[in-house]
Write an enzyme that holds these catalytic residues in place. Structure first.
Site, PDB file in Angstrom:
ATOM      1  CG  PHE A  71      -1.881  -1.260   1.210  1.00 41.17           C
ATOM      2  CD1 PHE A  71      -3.091  -1.196   0.678  1.00 41.17           C
ATOM      3  CD2 PHE A  71      -1.557  -2.368   1.938  1.00 41.17           C
ATOM      4  CE1 PHE A  71      -3.753  -2.361   0.620  1.00 41.17           C
ATOM      5  CE2 PHE A  71      -2.249  -3.313   1.981  1.00 41.17           C
ATOM      6  CZ  PHE A  71      -3.464  -3.361   1.327  1.00 41.17           C
ATOM      7  CB  CYS A 107      -0.949   2.349  -8.430  1.00 40.99           C
ATOM      8  SG  CYS A 107       0.549   1.744  -8.362  1.00 40.99           S
TER       9      CYS A 107
HETATM   10  N1  LIG Z   1       4.471   2.063  -7.578  1.00 40.75           N
HETATM   11  C1  LIG Z   1       3.853   1.941  -6.512  1.00 40.75           C
HETATM   12  O1  LIG Z   1       3.649   2.902  -5.860  1.00 40.75           O
HETATM   13  C2  LIG Z   1       3.261   0.853  -5.934  1.00 40.75           C
HETATM   14  C3  LIG Z   1       2.495   0.672  -4.963  1.00 40.75           C
HETATM   15  C4  LIG Z   1       1.652  -0.647  -4.499  1.00 40.75           C
HETATM   16  C5  LIG Z   1       1.752  -1.576  -5.300  1.00 40.75           C
HETATM   17  N2  LIG Z   1       2.408  -1.449  -6.617  1.00 40.75           N
HETATM   18  C6  LIG Z   1       2.331  -2.423  -7.385  1.00 40.75           C
HETATM   19  O2  LIG Z   1       3.774  -3.199  -7.492  1.00 40.75           O
HETATM   20  C7  LIG Z   1       3.944  -3.737  -8.839  1.00 40.75           C
HETATM   21  C8  LIG Z   1       5.055  -3.075  -9.431  1.00 40.75           C
HETATM   22  O3  LIG Z   1       4.916  -1.845  -9.471  1.00 40.75           O
HETATM   23  P1  LIG Z   1       6.163  -0.774  -9.689  1.00 40.75           P
HETATM   24  O4  LIG Z   1       5.636   0.644  -9.716  1.00 40.75           O
HETATM   25  O5  LIG Z   1       7.079  -0.939  -8.844  1.00 40.75           O
HETATM   26  O6  LIG Z   1       6.479  -1.437 -11.389  1.00 40.75           O
HETATM   27  P2  LIG Z   1       8.047  -0.938 -12.037  1.00 40.75           P
HETATM   28  O7  LIG Z   1       7.497  -1.219 -13.425  1.00 40.75           O
HETATM   29  O8  LIG Z   1       8.609   0.480 -11.595  1.00 40.75           O
HETATM   30  O9  LIG Z   1       8.939  -2.108 -11.708  1.00 40.75           O
HETATM   31  C9  LIG Z   1       8.855  -3.566 -12.134  1.00 40.75           C
HETATM   32  C10 LIG Z   1      10.058  -4.242 -12.042  1.00 40.75           C
HETATM   33  O10 LIG Z   1      10.093  -5.576 -12.342  1.00 40.75           O
HETATM   34  C11 LIG Z   1      10.926  -5.797 -13.153  1.00 40.75           C
HETATM   35  N3  LIG Z   1      10.757  -7.306 -13.894  1.00 40.75           N
HETATM   36  C12 LIG Z   1       9.843  -7.527 -14.924  1.00 40.75           C
HETATM   37  N4  LIG Z   1       9.968  -8.785 -14.993  1.00 40.75           N
HETATM   38  C13 LIG Z   1      10.627  -9.411 -14.175  1.00 40.75           C
HETATM   39  C14 LIG Z   1      11.271 -10.782 -13.991  1.00 40.75           C
HETATM   40  N5  LIG Z   1      10.613 -11.836 -14.560  1.00 40.75           N
HETATM   41  N6  LIG Z   1      11.865 -10.954 -12.744  1.00 40.75           N
HETATM   42  C15 LIG Z   1      12.400  -9.904 -12.179  1.00 40.75           C
HETATM   43  N7  LIG Z   1      12.309  -8.860 -12.435  1.00 40.75           N
HETATM   44  C16 LIG Z   1      11.298  -8.595 -13.174  1.00 40.75           C
HETATM   45  C17 LIG Z   1      11.038  -4.718 -14.005  1.00 40.75           C
HETATM   46  O11 LIG Z   1      12.215  -4.842 -14.824  1.00 40.75           O
HETATM   47  C18 LIG Z   1      10.689  -3.610 -13.264  1.00 40.75           C
HETATM   48  O12 LIG Z   1      12.138  -2.948 -12.820  1.00 40.75           O
HETATM   49  C19 LIG Z   1       2.631  -3.694  -9.523  1.00 40.75           C
HETATM   50  O13 LIG Z   1       1.830  -4.464  -9.544  1.00 40.75           O
HETATM   51  C20 LIG Z   1       2.041  -2.127  -8.995  1.00 40.75           C
HETATM   52  O14 LIG Z   1       0.833  -2.205  -9.153  1.00 40.75           O
HETATM   53  C21 LIG Z   1       2.923  -0.192  -6.857  1.00 40.75           C
END
Ligand SMILES: NC(=O)c1ccc[n+]([C@@H]2O[C@H](COP(=O)([O-])OP(=O)(O)OC[C@H]3O[C@@H](n4cnc5c(N)ncnc54)[C@H](O)[C@@H]3O)[C@@H](O)[C@H]2O)c1
Length: 437
Positions: A152, A263
């Site tokens: 969150f 998000c």
């Molecule tokens: N950013 C936020 O504030 C936030 C908050 C809560 C939940 N989330 C959720 O968290 C998840 C990630 O969001 P984010 O903002 O960090 O995305 P992001 O795109 O910044 O990060 C995702 C990372 O995963 C890596 N990746 C992709 N495939 C992979 C694999 N097979 N093995 C290892 N790494 C791999 C990518 O290269 C990337 O660096 C999403 O589901 C998002 O909805 C994000």
């Protein structure tokens, strides 16, 4: 505990640092070489207050290391956190869960039989059950310990939120998994942070539901803003007044150019898509309107510009802000950039300023004109739109601004000291107020 964090973007990099700070030994796994290099050198690769400083401390402690894929060191990891992206699929409202499937496939050969896999990404309800079955087939283990532990955190306060969340939610199907999660989060639980155990589906849905509620709250006040704009009312005063009711609350109730980021927009769309798949599309059909209200707020800015400037063709408009929110460089689904695109589409030229996010803008949207110097950015523009409420803009002394050919500023976030800008000769228009010329 020895843990791995798989996927080191906004969520994963922050989580890896937070877990190391709690005293765990953390292996961060990320396939993008530039991200690994950056993390190893002490830079998260994105702007998040306090994160690089804590990253450097944890790297120096020796508890936090980064690598591009699993190797023998993953075999005795007790808990693997999966933090990969779940973006919106091209041409669909649904979430793209392919990164989760490939993360599971990469992990399976190294997964110890009693190790726990904790999904933190935001996923359509039902995903965890599918991943669990996949892991069973890939590993041949009789039981797989997969839990869902949604995150969150809010960008801008991500590290603090990761270390001191409002609550921990864990969807677990067996006691061992639950115990391992209790152990990894023991310092937080000791601090009194509620640890809520649910089944897998509920944990997945908690996150989608929370984001749907937050998006609804913003679009609700923006819907009231649409009524205020044609009735002589003031949506900011309205929000202030209704927010005193504890059942409503004043947080996330400010009208403006709407929500964005990596998000909320994609999560409400993914929830609509998943509900449709489950045969209950009507339950969240209202989210379509929530999305539309949000998008209409950006159109309102263009309407105001056109009302004031006439044809926008050949005009220059400064857009203050590119990030979807202050204290972040995240420009995914940013309302500020949407406004810049609309300005360009109307035949004007948007000049985009942001204190932090411009390198990302230049990389992802080279077609946009950007200016790094705030005072230079004002020179020669016909109007200004405040689209992201950075403190730099709130604190900007309008008396120090010169060279604006037409002193018009649209406050898209309702944060400016109106009389101060008026005293400096600006016409100030804000969203959620009736405009009388
Ligand atoms: N950013 C936020 O504030 C936030 C908050 C809560 C939940 N989330 C959720 O968290 C998840 C990630 O969001 P984010 O903002 O960090 O995305 P992001 O795109 O910044 O990060 C995702 C990372 O995963 C890596 N990746 C992709 N495939 C992979 C694999 N097979 N093995 C290892 N790494 C791999 C990518 O290269 C990337 O660096 C999403 O589901 C998002 O909805 C994000």
């Amino acid at each position: 505990m020895k843990i791995s964090v798989i996927g080191l973007g906004y969520l994963g990099a922050t989580h890896a640092v937070a877990m190391a700070k709690l005293g765990h030994t953390v292996i961060g796994i990320e396939p993008v070489p530039a991200k690994i290099e950056s993390l190893k050198s002490g830079h998260a690769g994105f702007f998040e207050p306090g994160l690089d400083e804590e990253l450097a401390i944890q790297l120096a402690s020796g508890r936090l290391t980064f690598q591009s894929s699993h190797d023998e060191s993953s075999r005795d990891v007790q808990l693997h956190f999966i933090c990969v992206g779940t973006p919106q699929l091209n041409g669909s409202l649904a979430a793209d869960t392919s990164y989760l499937h490939s993360a599971i496939k990469d992990l399976a050969p190294y997964l110890a039989e009693d190790a726990v896999v904790a999904g933190k990404s935001t996923v359509p309800v039902g995903t965890a059950a599918v991943l669990s079955a996949e892991l069973k087939t890939l590993t041949g283990h009789s039981t797989v310990n997969l839990v869902w532990n949604p995150e969150f955190l809010r960008e801008g306060t991500a590290l603090e939120d990761s270390l001191h969340p409002d609550r921990l939610v864990v969807g677990a199907s067996n006691q061992h998994s639950q115990d391992v999660l209790r152990e990894v989060y023991a310092p937080m639980i000791a601090e009194g942070i509620p640890f809520i155990v649910t089944d897998l589906a509920t944990a997945e849905l908690v996150k989608s539901a929370a984001n749907a509620f937050l998006a609804t709250k913003i679009s609700f006040i923006n819907a009231m803003a649409e009524i205020a704009e044609v009735s002589g009312a003031d949506a900011s005063a309205l929000a202030h007044a209704i927010g005193y009711d504890e059942r409503i609350g004043n947080k996330f109730l400010r009208n403006g150019v709407g929500f964005g980021g990596g998000c909320l927009p994609k999560d409400i769309r993914a929830l609509m898509a998943r509900a449709e798949e489950l045969g209950v599309g009507q339950s969240v059909a209202y989210l379509k309107e929530i999305d539309k209200i949000n998008i209409r707020r950006r159109d309102r800015v263009i309407t105001l510009l056109s009302q004031e400037l006439g044809s926008l063709s050949g005009k220059k408009v400064l857009v203050l802000g590119a990030a979807f929110k202050p204290d972040s460089d995240d420009v995914r689904d940013s309302p500020a950039l949407e406004i810049a695109f609309l300005i360009n589409a109307a035949g004007a030229e948007a000049i985009v300023h942001d204190p932090i996010a411009l390198s990302g803008v230049n990389k992802k949207h080279p077609e946009l004109t950007t200016e790094t110097d705030l005072h230079k950015a004002f020179i020669g523009v016909d109007a200004v739109v405040l689209a992201t409420e950075w403190t730099d803009y709130r604190n900007l002394d309008p008396a120090t601004v010169s060279g604006v050919s037409n002193k018009l500023i649209i406050d898209g976030r309702n944060v400016l000291d109106v009389s101060r800008w008026q005293n400096a000769g600006f016409k100030v228009l804000a969203l959620g107020k009736t405009i009388t010329n």
